[in-house]
Design a protein around this motif. Structure first.
Motif, mmCIF file in Angstrom:
data_model
loop_
_atom_site.group_PDB
_atom_site.id
_atom_site.type_symbol
_atom_site.label_atom_id
_atom_site.label_comp_id
_atom_site.label_asym_id
_atom_site.label_seq_id
_atom_site.Cartn_x
_atom_site.Cartn_y
_atom_site.Cartn_z
ATOM 1 N N UNK A 1 8.156 -5.772 -1.973
ATOM 2 C CA UNK A 1 7.910 -6.901 -0.381
ATOM 3 C C UNK A 1 7.978 -6.363 0.511
ATOM 4 N N UNK A 2 8.690 -5.346 0.911
ATOM 5 C CA UNK A 2 8.950 -4.038 1.487
ATOM 6 C C UNK A 2 7.166 -3.296 2.119
ATOM 7 N N UNK A 3 6.471 -3.109 0.836
ATOM 8 C CA UNK A 3 5.539 -3.015 1.403
ATOM 9 C C UNK A 3 3.986 -4.000 1.745
ATOM 10 N N UNK A 4 4.085 -5.390 0.955
ATOM 11 C CA UNK A 4 3.586 -6.386 1.472
ATOM 12 C C UNK A 4 4.084 -6.908 2.744
ATOM 13 N N UNK A 5 5.783 -6.955 3.581
ATOM 14 C CA UNK A 5 6.171 -6.955 4.831
ATOM 15 C C UNK A 5 4.916 -5.844 5.739
ATOM 16 N N UNK A 6 4.611 -4.868 5.529
ATOM 17 C CA UNK A 6 4.624 -3.894 6.478
ATOM 18 C C UNK A 6 2.507 -3.989 6.245
ATOM 19 N N UNK A 7 2.171 -4.020 5.087
ATOM 20 C CA UNK A 7 0.569 -4.661 5.338
ATOM 21 C C UNK A 7 0.532 -5.399 6.263
ATOM 22 N N UNK A 8 0.997 -7.007 6.155
ATOM 23 C CA UNK A 8 1.261 -7.471 7.282
ATOM 24 C C UNK A 8 1.421 -7.479 8.609
ATOM 25 N N UNK A 9 1.728 -6.676 9.042
ATOM 26 C CA UNK A 9 1.914 -6.161 10.157
ATOM 27 C C UNK A 9 1.108 -5.732 10.658
ATOM 28 N N UNK A 10 0.931 -6.032 12.329
ATOM 29 C CA UNK A 10 -0.289 -5.033 13.270
ATOM 30 C C UNK A 10 0.107 -4.074 13.118
ATOM 31 N N UNK A 11 -0.970 -3.086 13.901
ATOM 32 C CA UNK A 11 -1.291 -1.640 13.892
ATOM 33 C C UNK A 11 0.603 -1.475 14.890
ATOM 34 N N UNK A 12 0.616 -2.304 16.376
ATOM 35 C CA UNK A 12 1.460 -1.822 17.473
ATOM 36 C C UNK A 12 2.758 -2.427 16.303
ATOM 37 N N UNK A 13 2.869 -3.499 15.305
ATOM 38 C CA UNK A 13 4.438 -3.822 15.094
ATOM 39 C C UNK A 13 4.820 -3.015 14.309
ATOM 40 N N UNK A 14 3.880 -2.121 13.760
ATOM 41 C CA UNK A 14 4.437 -1.293 12.530
ATOM 42 C C UNK A 14 4.696 0.099 13.490
ATOM 43 N N UNK A 15 4.115 0.710 14.714
ATOM 44 C CA UNK A 15 3.550 1.458 15.507
ATOM 45 C C UNK A 15 5.637 0.934 16.278
ATOM 46 N N UNK A 16 5.938 -0.323 16.869
ATOM 47 C CA UNK A 16 7.681 -0.735 17.514
ATOM 48 C C UNK A 16 8.155 -0.514 16.683
ATOM 49 N N UNK A 17 7.872 -0.971 15.143
ATOM 50 C CA UNK A 17 9.067 -0.118 14.246
ATOM 51 C C UNK A 17 9.522 0.945 13.778
ATOM 52 N N UNK A 18 8.695 2.014 14.485
ATOM 53 C CA UNK A 18 8.583 3.109 13.973
ATOM 54 C C UNK A 18 8.182 3.688 13.028
ATOM 55 N N UNK A 19 7.226 3.300 12.758
ATOM 56 C CA UNK A 19 6.492 3.542 11.056
ATOM 57 C C UNK A 19 5.732 4.984 10.869
ATOM 58 N N UNK A 20 5.392 5.048 11.791
ATOM 59 C CA UNK A 20 4.410 5.737 12.321
ATOM 60 C C UNK A 20 4.748 7.372 12.827
#
Length: 194
Positions: free
Chosen positions: A175-194
């Motif tokens: 579920x976590x991986x699927x959620x992350x896959x559906x986030x935009x690059x901007x959303x991923x960066x805002x969430x601190x995934x990079x």
């Protein structure tokens, strides 16, 4: 020391070249007989050494086969059509969390350690029994394909025990991986995934 024309030396060869094969293996022109099999006397030391290392050779072969299965996403997706290749790639990451020595196989001590870390409270004998059920080929280890069969059965049933701990972890991670896959690059960066 001179040479004549051609390959023959002009001086006599005083020692025989080292050859570990019997003279009977070759004809008069030096060509090997097609059907000659040299009889080999095996010493007791060679026999014991061979027996000792046979286990390690088999373990190495099993590990190589397991790694080949582990890396065959397309083949695994064909055998498990209920999942997409990306799901199987996620399961691969989860498999690695159990495979502590990264040999492509999960042995019982690795599974036992991982279940303890997941908070599973099942007793040793229950874990061992479940491990033996998962280990379909009786190799004393679980390869990635057997792990996928386990996940498939966990996700299809409401069985308790260690399967719940593994199943919960895998469902949560998927579920976590699927959620992350559906986030935009901007959303991923805002969430601190990079």
């Amino acid at each position: 020391m001179g040479f004549t024309m051609g390959f023959a030396p002009s001086f006599p060869i005083k020692t025989q070249p080292t050859n570990f094969e019997s003279v009977e293996a070759f004809d008069a022109s030096g060509r090997r007989h097609e059907h000659y099999h040299q009889k080999k006397d095996v010493t007791q030391f060679e026999s014991l050494t061979s027996k000792f290392f046979q286990r390690y050779v088999e373990e190495r072969q099993n590990a190589q086969e397991a790694k080949a299965k582990f890396n065959d996403l397309v083949g695994l997706a064909a055998r498990f059509p209920q999942w997409h290749e990306s799901d199987i790639a996620d399961f691969r990451t989860q498999f690695l969390s159990f495979d502590l020595n990264h040999d492509g196989l999960i042995d019982f001590p690795e599974l036992d350690t991982a279940l303890t870390e997941l908070g599973d409270k099942s007793p040793y004998h229950v874990r061992k029994q479940k491990f033996d059920e998962i280990d379909v080929d009786h190799s004393d280890s679980i390869d990635f394909e057997e792990f996928l069969h386990l996940l498939d059965s966990v996700m299809m049933s409401s069985e308790g025990g260690i399967s719940d701990a593994i199943g919960d972890m895998c469902k949560r991670e998927t579920q976590n991986a699927n959620t992350i896959r559906h986030l935009t690059l901007e959303q991923q960066m805002e969430a601190g995934l990079f």
